[in-house]
Design a protein around this motif. Sequence first.
Motif, PDB file in Angstrom:
ATOM      1  N   PRO A  24     -21.727 -46.983 104.072  1.00 35.16           N
ATOM      2  CA  PRO A  24     -20.595 -47.279 103.183  1.00 35.16           C
ATOM      3  C   PRO A  24     -19.336 -47.603 103.983  1.00 35.16           C
ATOM      4  CG  PRO A  24     -21.628 -45.197 102.600  1.00 35.16           C
ATOM      5  CD  PRO A  24     -22.237 -45.640 103.891  1.00 35.16           C
ATOM      6  N   ASP A  25     -18.437 -48.347 103.348  1.00 33.41           N
ATOM      7  CA  ASP A  25     -17.126 -48.583 103.942  1.00 33.41           C
ATOM      8  C   ASP A  25     -16.391 -47.254 104.048  1.00 33.41           C
ATOM      9  OD1 ASP A  25     -17.368 -51.410 104.145  1.00 33.41           O
ATOM     10  OD2 ASP A  25     -16.907 -51.600 102.007  1.00 33.41           O
ATOM     11  N   ARG A  26     -15.313 -47.244 104.788  1.00 34.03           N
ATOM     12  CA  ARG A  26     -14.464 -46.060 104.922  1.00 34.03           C
ATOM     13  C   ARG A  26     -13.847 -45.733 103.563  1.00 34.03           C
ATOM     14  NH1 ARG A  26     -15.426 -43.585 109.564  1.00 34.03           N
ATOM     15  NH2 ARG A  26     -15.202 -44.889 111.397  1.00 34.03           N
ATOM     16  N   ALA A  81     -17.739 -51.974  82.073  1.00 33.57           N
ATOM     17  CA  ALA A  81     -17.515 -52.919  83.161  1.00 33.57           C
ATOM     18  C   ALA A  81     -18.105 -52.304  84.418  1.00 33.57           C
ATOM     19  CB  ALA A  81     -16.027 -53.187  83.349  1.00 33.57           C
ATOM     20  N   ARG A  82     -18.910 -53.081  85.119  1.00 28.97           N
ATOM     21  CA  ARG A  82     -19.528 -52.578  86.351  1.00 28.97           C
ATOM     22  C   ARG A  82     -19.009 -53.367  87.533  1.00 28.97           C
ATOM     23  NH1 ARG A  82     -25.836 -52.338  85.901  1.00 28.97           N
ATOM     24  NH2 ARG A  82     -25.479 -51.319  87.886  1.00 28.97           N
ATOM     25  N   PHE A  83     -19.021 -52.734  88.701  1.00 32.08           N
ATOM     26  CA  PHE A  83     -18.682 -53.444  89.935  1.00 32.08           C
ATOM     27  C   PHE A  83     -19.449 -52.808  91.077  1.00 32.08           C
ATOM     28  CE2 PHE A  83     -15.880 -49.866  90.516  1.00 32.08           C
ATOM     29  CZ  PHE A  83     -15.716 -49.743  91.889  1.00 32.08           C
ATOM     30  N   MET A  94     -22.056 -52.750  99.388  1.00 31.69           N
ATOM     31  CA  MET A  94     -23.282 -52.856  98.586  1.00 31.69           C
ATOM     32  C   MET A  94     -23.573 -54.319  98.242  1.00 31.69           C
ATOM     33  SD  MET A  94     -24.744 -49.930  98.186  1.00 31.69           S
ATOM     34  CE  MET A  94     -25.811 -50.173  96.789  1.00 31.69           C
ATOM     35  N   ALA A  95     -22.536 -55.064  97.909  1.00 31.24           N
ATOM     36  CA  ALA A  95     -22.714 -56.490  97.606  1.00 31.24           C
ATOM     37  C   ALA A  95     -23.247 -57.224  98.836  1.00 31.24           C
ATOM     38  CB  ALA A  95     -21.401 -57.105  97.135  1.00 31.24           C
TER      39      ALA A  95
END
Length: 177
Positions: free
Chosen positions: A35-37, A16-18, A23-24
């Motif tokens: 990147p988010d925190r 399973a990937r996310f 990134m989305a």
Amino acid sequence: MNFFAETLAESGLRVARFEFAYMAARRQDGRRRPPDREAKLLEAWRAVAARLAGEGPLVIGGKSMGGRMASLVADELGVAGLVCLGYPFHPPGRPERLRTAHLAGLKVPTLICQGTRDPFGTQAEIEGYTLSPSITLHWAEDGNHDLAPRKSSGRSTDRNWADAAAAITAVALGLAV
């Protein structure tokens, strides 16, 4: 990541990937963003693990920062295993800024696939780190952060990736028993 997902699935593992939200968003609007925190990234991991819970042994992991974030929640989530591709032991050129403190006490069985000349942590550097006995290192010969070797080494990226995928498959199948 496509290569690893496809190869591991062909080996009989459920994959399973996310994507993290930042990134989305990057893929949707094309704007490069940081990147988010850490707290938001860790919450993303918790949410994904919760969705996959109860469907057999869960091995989590990721590439670079994704693997690092997975390593920060692996024990908390009680997963069967952890796989990191190109772990960022330190920022390139900043070996004094280690990101390893939590790795010394990590309990979950862990496989880190690392290039021997990765600027985020070379083989020579990592051999001096204090790492948990639950961590196994798989070395991609002459590999960089993507496990890709130089052409002059006589190795190929395909070979390094296939070797890493075989190591991951062996570990994941062993944990599923």
